[in-house]
Design an enzyme around this catalytic site. Structure first.
Site, PDB file in Angstrom:
ATOM      1  N   TYR A  44      49.613  42.269  32.807  1.00  0.00           N
ATOM      2  CA  TYR A  44      48.776  42.154  33.271  1.00  0.00           C
ATOM      3  C   TYR A  44      47.419  42.949  32.159  1.00  0.00           C
ATOM      4  O   TYR A  44      48.181  42.455  30.811  1.00  0.00           O
ATOM      5  CB  TYR A  44      48.561  42.902  34.502  1.00  0.00           C
ATOM      6  CG  TYR A  44      47.623  42.452  35.056  1.00  0.00           C
ATOM      7  CD1 TYR A  44      47.790  40.765  36.056  1.00  0.00           C
ATOM      8  CD2 TYR A  44      46.653  42.787  35.308  1.00  0.00           C
ATOM      9  CE1 TYR A  44      46.700  40.417  36.388  1.00  0.00           C
ATOM     10  CE2 TYR A  44      45.390  42.226  36.681  1.00  0.00           C
ATOM     11  CZ  TYR A  44      45.965  40.906  37.086  1.00  0.00           C
ATOM     12  OH  TYR A  44      44.819  40.525  37.722  1.00  0.00           O
ATOM     13  N   ARG A  97      37.441  30.934  37.552  1.00  0.00           N
ATOM     14  CA  ARG A  97      36.613  32.729  37.452  1.00  0.00           C
ATOM     15  C   ARG A  97      38.089  33.678  36.504  1.00  0.00           C
ATOM     16  O   ARG A  97      37.983  34.843  36.742  1.00  0.00           O
ATOM     17  CB  ARG A  97      35.836  33.298  37.735  1.00  0.00           C
ATOM     18  CG  ARG A  97      34.651  34.428  37.413  1.00  0.00           C
ATOM     19  CD  ARG A  97      34.582  35.120  38.253  1.00  0.00           C
ATOM     20  NE  ARG A  97      35.381  35.992  39.114  1.00  0.00           N
ATOM     21  CZ  ARG A  97      35.992  37.256  38.565  1.00  0.00           C
ATOM     22  NH1 ARG A  97      36.195  37.676  37.831  1.00  0.00           N
ATOM     23  NH2 ARG A  97      36.818  37.841  39.316  1.00  0.00           N
ATOM     24  N   LYS A 115      49.935  39.345  38.910  1.00  0.00           N
ATOM     25  CA  LYS A 115      50.016  40.378  40.122  1.00  0.00           C
ATOM     26  C   LYS A 115      51.274  40.224  41.241  1.00  0.00           C
ATOM     27  O   LYS A 115      51.450  41.306  40.990  1.00  0.00           O
ATOM     28  CB  LYS A 115      48.772  39.611  40.697  1.00  0.00           C
ATOM     29  CG  LYS A 115      47.324  39.128  40.640  1.00  0.00           C
ATOM     30  CD  LYS A 115      46.919  40.782  40.782  1.00  0.00           C
ATOM     31  CE  LYS A 115      44.950  40.483  39.994  1.00  0.00           C
ATOM     32  NZ  LYS A 115      44.294  41.935  40.106  1.00  0.00           N
ATOM     33  N   GLU A 187      42.941  34.925  43.939  1.00  0.00           N
ATOM     34  CA  GLU A 187      43.284  35.815  43.152  1.00  0.00           C
ATOM     35  C   GLU A 187      41.606  34.778  41.654  1.00  0.00           C
ATOM     36  O   GLU A 187      41.708  33.506  42.012  1.00  0.00           O
ATOM     37  CB  GLU A 187      44.112  35.770  42.548  1.00  0.00           C
ATOM     38  CG  GLU A 187      43.919  37.007  41.025  1.00  0.00           C
ATOM     39  CD  GLU A 187      43.853  38.173  41.335  1.00  0.00           C
ATOM     40  OE1 GLU A 187      43.040  38.930  40.743  1.00  0.00           O
ATOM     41  OE2 GLU A 187      43.618  38.923  42.660  1.00  0.00           O
ATOM     42  N   ASP A 188      40.413  35.475  41.445  1.00  0.00           N
ATOM     43  CA  ASP A 188      40.009  34.796  40.689  1.00  0.00           C
ATOM     44  C   ASP A 188      39.233  33.448  40.292  1.00  0.00           C
ATOM     45  O   ASP A 188      39.204  33.136  40.097  1.00  0.00           O
ATOM     46  CB  ASP A 188      40.469  34.804  38.938  1.00  0.00           C
ATOM     47  CG  ASP A 188      40.830  35.915  38.705  1.00  0.00           C
ATOM     48  OD1 ASP A 188      40.327  37.079  38.826  1.00  0.00           O
ATOM     49  OD2 ASP A 188      41.191  36.242  37.289  1.00  0.00           O
ATOM     50  N   ASP A 210      40.930  39.852  46.310  1.00  0.00           N
ATOM     51  CA  ASP A 210      41.551  41.386  44.775  1.00  0.00           C
ATOM     52  C   ASP A 210      40.324  41.686  44.240  1.00  0.00           C
ATOM     53  O   ASP A 210      39.887  42.795  44.468  1.00  0.00           O
ATOM     54  CB  ASP A 210      42.699  41.272  44.574  1.00  0.00           C
ATOM     55  CG  ASP A 210      42.948  42.214  43.059  1.00  0.00           C
ATOM     56  OD1 ASP A 210      43.148  43.402  44.354  1.00  0.00           O
ATOM     57  OD2 ASP A 210      43.671  42.137  42.257  1.00  0.00           O
ATOM     58  N   ASP A 211      39.500  40.978  44.057  1.00  0.00           N
ATOM     59  CA  ASP A 211      38.404  40.778  43.530  1.00  0.00           C
ATOM     60  C   ASP A 211      37.195  41.463  43.817  1.00  0.00           C
ATOM     61  O   ASP A 211      36.716  42.234  43.501  1.00  0.00           O
ATOM     62  CB  ASP A 211      37.527  39.655  42.747  1.00  0.00           C
ATOM     63  CG  ASP A 211      38.872  38.016  42.171  1.00  0.00           C
ATOM     64  OD1 ASP A 211      39.359  39.054  40.923  1.00  0.00           O
ATOM     65  OD2 ASP A 211      38.912  37.553  42.770  1.00  0.00           O
ATOM     66  N   ASN A 352      37.154  42.778  32.340  1.00  0.00           N
ATOM     67  CA  ASN A 352      38.486  43.020  31.539  1.00  0.00           C
ATOM     68  C   ASN A 352      38.249  41.728  31.568  1.00  0.00           C
ATOM     69  O   ASN A 352      36.929  40.769  31.397  1.00  0.00           O
ATOM     70  CB  ASN A 352      39.409  43.259  33.111  1.00  0.00           C
ATOM     71  CG  ASN A 352      39.759  43.774  33.439  1.00  0.00           C
ATOM     72  OD1 ASN A 352      39.974  44.920  32.342  1.00  0.00           O
ATOM     73  ND2 ASN A 352      40.253  44.547  34.750  1.00  0.00           N
TER      74      ASN A 352
END
Length: 511
Positions: A44, A97, A115, A187-188, A210-211, A352
């Site tokens: 990851y 993103r 993930k 996610e993202d 999750d973000d 990150n």
């Protein structure tokens, strides 16, 4: 492990591990679980960021399910093509993103793949029950559109009604094919879609972003733990964020919720302890008309300030949190200002991958004269400073989402409630020992992550049962920690003293 360590370039190790996952899944998870602290940065962040950037040129096999605009109208049929039927967790992205790297289109598939590897290795969800999904609606990244190795649709991103209809068809098809208890982790996604998708589907599906929510939960856990070093309650501290997107506003809201729960004060009041800075400066009441809807709750009465340093000097926060995706923004002047009015400034540089971190661990410790309580989103090596060795904490979502997902699975939960996120944060904070605190750590070591995940799962499941109507797996197990541990996938091999028998077992046993 000896062979992996021969590779000097992290991306080569990543590719070798992905090949191993395809060739020998059990050995991949055994390796990852036994060497989690060494391999987590490879599987990851930060290495997965580079893998996504170069996904087209290192691509060998799908590793997940790609659903594009061309499948509109038949997404259910596409889902039925996936060979596994009993899916418990789906991680889905549209690649707009990816980490702090921006729009990587179809190449963002590395995020769901990574993930879900952690869902299994750290949370014990069976590999066969995990499904990575890429929703391919194009990309606005010109470099990728002109890249001969780009594997996605070569068109500008779809948006508006066309995008909404595709996502709605996907969400409906998932529920129809896998039932109401399948967890869908967003996610993202870009800010403008992430908040809308979560708000739209959280009442009809088991969804988790999750973000927004995972990051919030892990940061809150670190703050709760940090209070044992700096003193006071959450409500006695003042928080300043650089970044007002999914992560920043998500963390801010969960902190305000926990303050409200502890003090019984209205949420509107506890939000006033939290300030946010975006690309245009401090978010204040005079900017309210031009703000996106998710920023408006954080527009407080104050003069408008353009820069972070000015905001730090005016607000005098005890906690500074970076979620901007912009590297090197916690400058020496900012850290020194924080240190000037805090005995132990709490500094979280969360963006990150490592290149986008607001500051490094070494910078935080050096510029604060070794007084900072520091945590980051990406890993940093221990730092020697003022005659002490500091081990930087990593506010990595991997502490939360594997155990959180396992808790939803073992309770048969049908919806996610904010109280479950608070329970996960408190469970993680309780795992920090005095030995960890003595090293400056506000998170426990990843070497204990399976145990940590089991405790988080138990607390999340307990909350699902307490809330009533959310847990469907009845009756409730007497000991939820032991039950969580008993449900966790294990890749262990059967022990045998006969090497010839062992070789036969490896190559011919269907297990």
């Amino acid at each position: 492990m000896h062979m992996l360590r021969q590779y000097q370039v992290p991306l080569q190790r990543y590719m070798a591990l992905m090949d191993l996952q395809e060739r020998n899944e059990r050995l991949f998870y055994k390796l990852l679980m036994d060497n989690v602290e060494e391999l987590l940065p490879i599987v990851y962040t930060p290495t997965v960021g580079e893998a996504c950037q170069k996904w087209g040129s290192i691509y060998r096999r799908p590793q997940g399910l790609y659903i594009s605009l061309r499948e509109k109208g038949r997404i259910l049929d596409v889902l039925k093509n996936w060979p596994e039927r009993n899916i418990q967790v789906i991680v889905v992205t549209d690649g707009e993103r990816i980490l702090g790297l921006g729009d990587l289109g179809c190449q963002g598939m590395g995020i769901p793949v990574g993930k879900l590897a952690l869902y299994t290795a750290l949370g014990g969800v069976r590999p066969s029950a995990c499904l990575p999904v890429m929703i391919d609606v194009g990309t606005n990244n010109e470099k990728l559109l002109n890249d001969e190795f780009y594997i996605g649709l070569r068109q500008k991103r779809a948006n508006g009604q066309e995008y909404a209809e595709l996502m709605d068809e996907f969400m409906t098809a998932v529920k129809q094919n896998y039932g109401e208890k399948v967890l869908i982790q967003f996610e993202d996604f870009a800010n403008h879609n992430a908040f809308e998708l979560l708000a739209k589907y959280r009442r009809t599906h088991l969804v988790f972003n999750d973000d927004i929510q995972g990051t919030a939960s892990v940061v809150l856990a670190g703050l709760v733990a940090a209070l044992k070093l700096v003193g006071g309650t959450l409500a006695e501290h003042t928080f300043l964020f650089l970044g007002a997107g999914e992560a920043g506003t998500g963390i801010a809201e969960l902190i305000a919720l926990e303050m409200s729960r502890q003090t019984k004060a209205p949420l509107e009041e506890t939000r006033k302890k939290i300030w946010l800075v975006d690309s245009k400066g401090l978010i204040v009441d005079s900017r309210k008309e031009s703000l996106q809807h998710f920023k408006k709750p954080w527009a407080h009465e104050h003069e408008h300030l353009k820069g972070l340093l000015d905001a730090v000097k005016a607000i005098k926060p005890t906690v500074l949190i970076g979620s901007s995706g912009a590297g090197k923004t916690f400058t020496k002047e900012v850290i020194e200002a924080m240190t000037s009015f805090n005995e132990k400034p709490v500094i979280f540089a969360l963006s990150n991958p490592t290149s986008q971190s607001e500051c490094t661990a070494e910078e935080a410790y050096q510029w604060s004269k070794a007084r900072a309580i520091f945590a980051s989103g990406s890993p940093f090596d221990p730092v020697e400073c003022h005659g002490q060795t500091f081990v930087p904490g990593q506010a990595n979502n991997a502490y939360i989402f594997p155990g959180f997902g396992l808790g939803l699975v073992i309770s048969g939960a049908i919806r996610v409630h904010d109280d479950m996120l608070l329970a996960a944060s408190e469970a993680l904070a309780r795992q920090v020992t005095q030995e960890n605190f003595d090293k400056g750590l506000i998170y426990p070591p990843f070497s204990n992550i399976r145990k940590i995940s089991a405790h988080i799962a138990a607390e999340v499941a307990a909350k699902a049962y307490e809330l009533g109507g959310l847990a469907t797996r009845l009756p409730r197990p007497a000991n939820l920690v032991k039950y969580a541990e008993s449900c966790m996938y294990s890749p262990n091999y059967a022990a045998t003293a006969d090497h010839r028998e062992l070789r036969f077992f490896y190559f011919f046993s269907p297990e």
